[in-house]
Write a protein that holds these residues in place. Structure first.
Motif, PDB file in Angstrom:
ATOM      1  N   GLY A  12      40.642  38.122  46.101  1.00 32.26           N
ATOM      2  CA  GLY A  12      41.489  38.869  45.165  1.00 32.26           C
ATOM      3  C   GLY A  12      42.812  39.245  45.813  1.00 32.26           C
ATOM      4  O   GLY A  12      43.326  40.352  45.634  1.00 32.26           O
ATOM      5  N   THR A  14      45.813  38.319  45.240  1.00 34.73           N
ATOM      6  CA  THR A  14      46.998  38.451  44.386  1.00 34.73           C
ATOM      7  C   THR A  14      46.981  39.722  43.539  1.00 34.73           C
ATOM      8  O   THR A  14      47.903  39.957  42.763  1.00 34.73           O
ATOM      9  CB  THR A  14      47.097  37.233  43.442  1.00 34.73           C
ATOM     10  OG1 THR A  14      45.835  37.074  42.773  1.00 34.73           O
ATOM     11  CG2 THR A  14      47.410  35.968  44.222  1.00 34.73           C
ATOM     12  N   GLY A  15      45.937  40.531  43.675  1.00 32.17           N
ATOM     13  CA  GLY A  15      45.869  41.769  42.893  1.00 32.17           C
ATOM     14  C   GLY A  15      46.570  42.919  43.588  1.00 32.17           C
ATOM     15  O   GLY A  15      47.191  42.746  44.646  1.00 32.17           O
ATOM     16  N   SER A  16      46.465  44.074  42.963  1.00 28.17           N
ATOM     17  CA  SER A  16      47.108  45.273  43.485  1.00 28.17           C
ATOM     18  C   SER A  16      46.565  45.620  44.882  1.00 28.17           C
ATOM     19  O   SER A  16      47.338  45.870  45.822  1.00 28.17           O
ATOM     20  CB  SER A  16      46.868  46.391  42.468  1.00 28.17           C
ATOM     21  OG  SER A  16      47.086  47.625  43.022  1.00 28.17           O
ATOM     22  N   ILE A  17      45.250  45.592  45.058  1.00 31.94           N
ATOM     23  CA  ILE A  17      44.663  45.891  46.373  1.00 31.94           C
ATOM     24  C   ILE A  17      44.977  44.769  47.368  1.00 31.94           C
ATOM     25  O   ILE A  17      45.366  45.035  48.512  1.00 31.94           O
ATOM     26  CB  ILE A  17      43.122  46.044  46.250  1.00 31.94           C
ATOM     27  CG1 ILE A  17      42.774  47.300  45.439  1.00 31.94           C
ATOM     28  CG2 ILE A  17      42.446  46.061  47.616  1.00 31.94           C
ATOM     29  CD1 ILE A  17      43.016  48.598  46.142  1.00 31.94           C
ATOM     30  N   ALA A 126      36.573  47.121  47.750  1.00 34.47           N
ATOM     31  CA  ALA A 126      37.343  47.740  46.662  1.00 34.47           C
ATOM     32  C   ALA A 126      36.604  47.532  45.344  1.00 34.47           C
ATOM     33  O   ALA A 126      36.645  48.373  44.460  1.00 34.47           O
ATOM     34  CB  ALA A 126      38.734  47.112  46.579  1.00 34.47           C
ATOM     35  N   LYS A 128      34.313  48.107  43.169  1.00 27.97           N
ATOM     36  CA  LYS A 128      33.258  49.104  42.941  1.00 27.97           C
ATOM     37  C   LYS A 128      32.218  48.612  41.953  1.00 27.97           C
ATOM     38  O   LYS A 128      31.058  49.015  41.997  1.00 27.97           O
ATOM     39  CB  LYS A 128      33.876  50.423  42.454  1.00 27.97           C
ATOM     40  CG  LYS A 128      34.595  50.330  41.134  1.00 27.97           C
ATOM     41  CD  LYS A 128      35.419  51.588  40.856  1.00 27.97           C
ATOM     42  CE  LYS A 128      36.774  51.516  41.501  1.00 27.97           C
ATOM     43  NZ  LYS A 128      37.609  52.686  41.374  1.00 27.97           N
ATOM     44  N   GLU A 129      32.646  47.694  41.027  1.00 25.99           N
ATOM     45  CA  GLU A 129      31.708  47.204  40.006  1.00 25.99           C
ATOM     46  C   GLU A 129      30.481  46.570  40.649  1.00 25.99           C
ATOM     47  O   GLU A 129      29.390  46.646  40.095  1.00 25.99           O
ATOM     48  CB  GLU A 129      32.402  46.206  39.073  1.00 25.99           C
ATOM     49  CG  GLU A 129      33.513  46.818  38.196  1.00 25.99           C
ATOM     50  CD  GLU A 129      34.899  46.748  38.832  1.00 25.99           C
ATOM     51  OE1 GLU A 129      34.993  46.503  40.071  1.00 25.99           O
ATOM     52  OE2 GLU A 129      35.898  46.952  38.121  1.00 25.99           O
ATOM     53  N   ASP A 153      38.019  52.213  48.170  1.00 26.62           N
ATOM     54  CA  ASP A 153      38.327  53.121  47.073  1.00 26.62           C
ATOM     55  C   ASP A 153      38.786  54.440  47.704  1.00 26.62           C
ATOM     56  O   ASP A 153      38.130  54.949  48.631  1.00 26.62           O
ATOM     57  CB  ASP A 153      37.041  53.334  46.237  1.00 26.62           C
ATOM     58  CG  ASP A 153      37.355  53.493  44.767  1.00 26.62           C
ATOM     59  OD1 ASP A 153      38.529  53.749  44.436  1.00 26.62           O
ATOM     60  OD2 ASP A 153      36.424  53.383  43.951  1.00 26.62           O
ATOM     61  N   GLY A 214      45.762  47.491  38.870  1.00 27.93           N
ATOM     62  CA  GLY A 214      45.478  46.453  37.883  1.00 27.93           C
ATOM     63  C   GLY A 214      45.153  47.070  36.529  1.00 27.93           C
ATOM     64  O   GLY A 214      44.879  48.272  36.425  1.00 27.93           O
ATOM     65  N   MET A 275      47.512  53.227  48.191  1.00 36.86           N
ATOM     66  CA  MET A 275      46.277  52.587  48.655  1.00 36.86           C
ATOM     67  C   MET A 275      46.406  52.027  50.059  1.00 36.86           C
ATOM     68  O   MET A 275      45.407  51.677  50.694  1.00 36.86           O
ATOM     69  CB  MET A 275      45.842  51.488  47.679  1.00 36.86           C
ATOM     70  CG  MET A 275      45.269  51.998  46.368  1.00 36.86           C
ATOM     71  SD  MET A 275      43.926  53.194  46.569  1.00 36.86           S
ATOM     72  CE  MET A 275      42.641  52.162  47.253  1.00 36.86           C
TER      73      MET A 275
HETATM   74  P1  NAD Z   1      44.019  43.412  39.874  1.00 39.43           P
HETATM   75  O1  NAD Z   1      43.766  43.059  38.447  1.00 39.43           O
HETATM   76  O2  NAD Z   1      45.382  43.828  40.285  1.00 39.43           O
HETATM   77  O3  NAD Z   1      43.587  42.175  40.808  1.00 39.43           O
HETATM   78  C1  NAD Z   1      42.368  41.529  40.664  1.00 39.43           C
HETATM   79  C2  NAD Z   1      42.241  40.331  41.604  1.00 39.43           C
HETATM   80  O4  NAD Z   1      41.044  39.636  41.247  1.00 39.43           O
HETATM   81  C3  NAD Z   1      43.374  39.318  41.484  1.00 39.43           C
HETATM   82  O5  NAD Z   1      43.609  38.713  42.737  1.00 39.43           O
HETATM   83  C4  NAD Z   1      42.828  38.277  40.501  1.00 39.43           C
HETATM   84  O6  NAD Z   1      43.417  37.014  40.684  1.00 39.43           O
HETATM   85  C5  NAD Z   1      41.356  38.264  40.893  1.00 39.43           C
HETATM   86  N1  NAD Z   1      40.479  37.892  39.785  1.00 39.43           N
HETATM   87  C6  NAD Z   1      40.505  38.372  38.515  1.00 39.43           C
HETATM   88  N2  NAD Z   1      39.513  37.814  37.783  1.00 39.43           N
HETATM   89  C7  NAD Z   1      38.858  36.964  38.609  1.00 39.43           C
HETATM   90  C8  NAD Z   1      37.746  36.088  38.438  1.00 39.43           C
HETATM   91  N3  NAD Z   1      37.113  35.973  37.264  1.00 39.43           N
HETATM   92  N4  NAD Z   1      37.338  35.362  39.502  1.00 39.43           N
HETATM   93  C9  NAD Z   1      37.965  35.466  40.698  1.00 39.43           C
HETATM   94  N5  NAD Z   1      39.020  36.280  40.918  1.00 39.43           N
HETATM   95  C10 NAD Z   1      39.459  37.017  39.881  1.00 39.43           C
HETATM   96  O7  NAD Z   1      42.951  44.520  40.257  1.00 39.43           O
HETATM   97  P2  NAD Z   1      43.064  45.678  41.369  1.00 39.43           P
HETATM   98  O8  NAD Z   1      43.697  46.869  40.770  1.00 39.43           O
HETATM   99  O9  NAD Z   1      43.599  45.121  42.644  1.00 39.43           O
HETATM  100  O10 NAD Z   1      41.518  46.035  41.541  1.00 39.43           O
HETATM  101  C11 NAD Z   1      40.638  45.188  42.260  1.00 39.43           C
HETATM  102  C12 NAD Z   1      39.333  45.936  42.503  1.00 39.43           C
HETATM  103  O11 NAD Z   1      39.614  47.052  43.350  1.00 39.43           O
HETATM  104  C13 NAD Z   1      38.697  46.501  41.227  1.00 39.43           C
HETATM  105  O12 NAD Z   1      37.306  46.430  41.351  1.00 39.43           O
HETATM  106  C14 NAD Z   1      39.153  47.950  41.227  1.00 39.43           C
HETATM  107  O13 NAD Z   1      38.249  48.806  40.567  1.00 39.43           O
HETATM  108  C15 NAD Z   1      39.188  48.254  42.715  1.00 39.43           C
HETATM  109  N6  NAD Z   1      40.111  49.328  43.102  1.00 39.43           N
HETATM  110  C16 NAD Z   1      41.451  49.195  42.839  1.00 39.43           C
HETATM  111  C17 NAD Z   1      42.317  50.217  43.185  1.00 39.43           C
HETATM  112  C18 NAD Z   1      43.807  50.098  42.963  1.00 39.43           C
HETATM  113  O14 NAD Z   1      44.538  51.002  43.350  1.00 39.43           O
HETATM  114  N7  NAD Z   1      44.294  49.028  42.371  1.00 39.43           N
HETATM  115  C19 NAD Z   1      41.814  51.387  43.775  1.00 39.43           C
HETATM  116  C20 NAD Z   1      40.456  51.474  44.017  1.00 39.43           C
HETATM  117  C21 NAD Z   1      39.611  50.436  43.682  1.00 39.43           C
END
Ligand code: NAD
Ligand code: MG
Length: 399
Positions: A12, A14-17, A126, A128-129, A153, A214, A275
């Motif tokens: 993951g 490319t996401g926020s974390i 990260a 948590k699910e 988290d 995200g 974060m």
């Molecule tokens: P996000 O949507 O910004 O990023 C999600 C990442 O997962 C991306 O890299 C995306 O390409 C990848 N992804 C999405 N669907 C996918 C799939 N079906 N198969 C494979 N990869 C897939 O999300 P986020 O905000 O970075 O959150 C990620 C995790 O971290 C979540 O479980 C969230 O609850 C947890 N979290 C996030 C934060 C935060 O500040 N963003 C804080 C605490 C916990």
């Protein structure tokens, strides 16, 4: 680059974390080396990250995404191996990195996270699910492999920092811990009257006052389900039951959580809401790493406020407590129904207030059973999603 650099895989990326983790790592040249990055469908950003961090392996959603990445990288592709699909994800998760950051959103993150756990390295969690769905299976897998599980988290990372060195999740009372308090910002609708919640839009729900995240977790924060998922997450991570886990609303998001001790002490971890602080803590642990985060200005802040959560306006928190107390498959049902409902809300097929109703329906329809393994879990997850989708379709037809 130092020969003994710590190898890191980011699931993951490319996401926020994921991007915050790479930001922290880039502040410490030579200390970390990227083994694998996964980016699902965000090919443009993954290509940039590949150029900059030169992973050995990049993983995307499918064959089409793989050729798009290859095309974007062109000559820069060099010896970066590109894989796709679930097999690609599992390969990346099991690629033997010293540290794996599990930052895929939702149930899709479970299998790769479990694969990384089985490898026995350090897991920065990260996603948590995966603990909500499969807490017992997950923690058993950690115990079996001897993996080091560190929470990313912010609340759980704060609790981890406030626990004593001799803490054992098998017997929290032995180290004098009496209660864990998770703080909640209250989200963008903390002060919104109940009558207006029906009409709020995905854009409003995703505009979090303190954190940039995200879309799924942003909606979870707006319903307080994020805090509900975190209560369940904390119960698995720290071995604390629902009666000793409280939620306190703290709008400034400066105190990230607290641990109460038998002698009346309460320890809190504080930092600006960024974060990169918990990420740097877990990447460097037990060392401290510079994270690029502005230090707190207490005088500038002036005050910190605390209050009780409003269960009437935000029923999702109570539903999560209910699922935690029911145990067995109930948290997996809660998670599956929530994912379906949040996605329908983001697609404008369900009003904001319908999210809790859909989850309640799914919990009522599902019998609570013990989860004996991943197949049993996936069956529960699938059944709960079907019930949730039916409830969403009925809510849509009634509009
Ligand atoms: P996000 O949507 O910004 O990023 C999600 C990442 O997962 C991306 O890299 C995306 O390409 C990848 N992804 C999405 N669907 C996918 C799939 N079906 N198969 C494979 N990869 C897939 O999300 P986020 O905000 O970075 O959150 C990620 C995790 O971290 C979540 O479980 C969230 O609850 C947890 N979290 C996030 C934060 C935060 O500040 N963003 C804080 C605490 C916990
Ligand atoms: Mg959190």
């Amino acid at each position: 680059m130092a020969v003994d650099a710590v190898t890191v895989t980011i699931l993951g990326a490319t996401g926020s974390i994921g991007t915050s983790a790479l930001d922290v790592m880039a502040r410490h040249p030579g200390r970390f080396r990227v083994r694998a990055l996964t980016g699902h469908r965000n090919i443009g950003l993954l290509a940039q990250q590949c150029r900059r961090f030169r992973p050995e392996l990049a993983v995307v959603a499918d064959a089409q995404a793989a050729s798009a990445l290859r095309e974007q990288l062109g000559a820069a592709c060099g010896d970066i191996q590109i894989l796709y699909g679930e097999d690609g994800l599992e390969y990346a998760a099991g690629s033997g990195a010293d540290i794996t950051v599990a930052a895929i959103v939702g149930a899709a993150g479970l299998r790769p996270a479990l694969r990384a756990v089985a490898d026995g390295g350090r897991i920065l969690l990260a996603n948590k699910e995966s603990l909500v769905m499969a807490g017992a299976l997950f923690m058993d897998a950690v115990a079996r492999s001897g993996a080091t599980l560190l929470p990313l988290d912010s609340e759980h990372n704060a609790v981890f920092q406030c626990l004593p060195g001799n803490f054992s999740r098998a017997r929290p009372v032995d180290s004098g811990v009496t209660r864990v308090l998770l703080t909640a910002s209250g989200g963008p609708f903390r002060a919104t009257p109940r009558s207006e919640l029906e009409q709020v839009t995905p854009e409003q729900a995703c505009a979090h006052p303190n954190w940039s995240m995200g879309r799924k977790i942003s909606v979870d924060s707006a319903t307080l389900m994020n805090k509900g998922l975190e209560v369940i997450e904390a119960s698995w991570l720290f071995g604390i039951d629902a009666d000793h886990l409280d939620v306190v609303v703290h709008p400034q998001s400066i105190v990230h959580s607290l641990v109460e001790y038998v002698d009346g002490t309460m320890l809190a971890q504080m930092s600006n809401p960024d974060m990169r602080t918990p990420i740097a803590h877990a990447l460097g642990w037990p060392e401290r790493l510079e994270a690029g985060v502005t230090p707190l200005d207490l005088v500038g802040l002036g005050r910190l406020d605390f209050g009780a959560p409003d269960h009437d306006r935000f029923p999702c928190l109570g539903l999560a407590y209910q699922a935690l107390r029911a145990g067995g498959s109930a948290p997996a049902v809660l998670n599956a129904a929530n994912e379906e409902a949040v996605s329908a809300f983001l697609d404008q097929c369900l009003p904001f207030t319908g999210i809790a109703t859909v989850i309640e329906t799914a919990l009522e329809c599902a019998e609570t059973v013990d989860l004996t393994g991943i197949d049993a879990l996936l069956a529960v997850d699938g059944a709960a999603r079907r019930v949730a989708r039916d409830a969403i379709a009925r809510a849509g037809a009634a509009q």
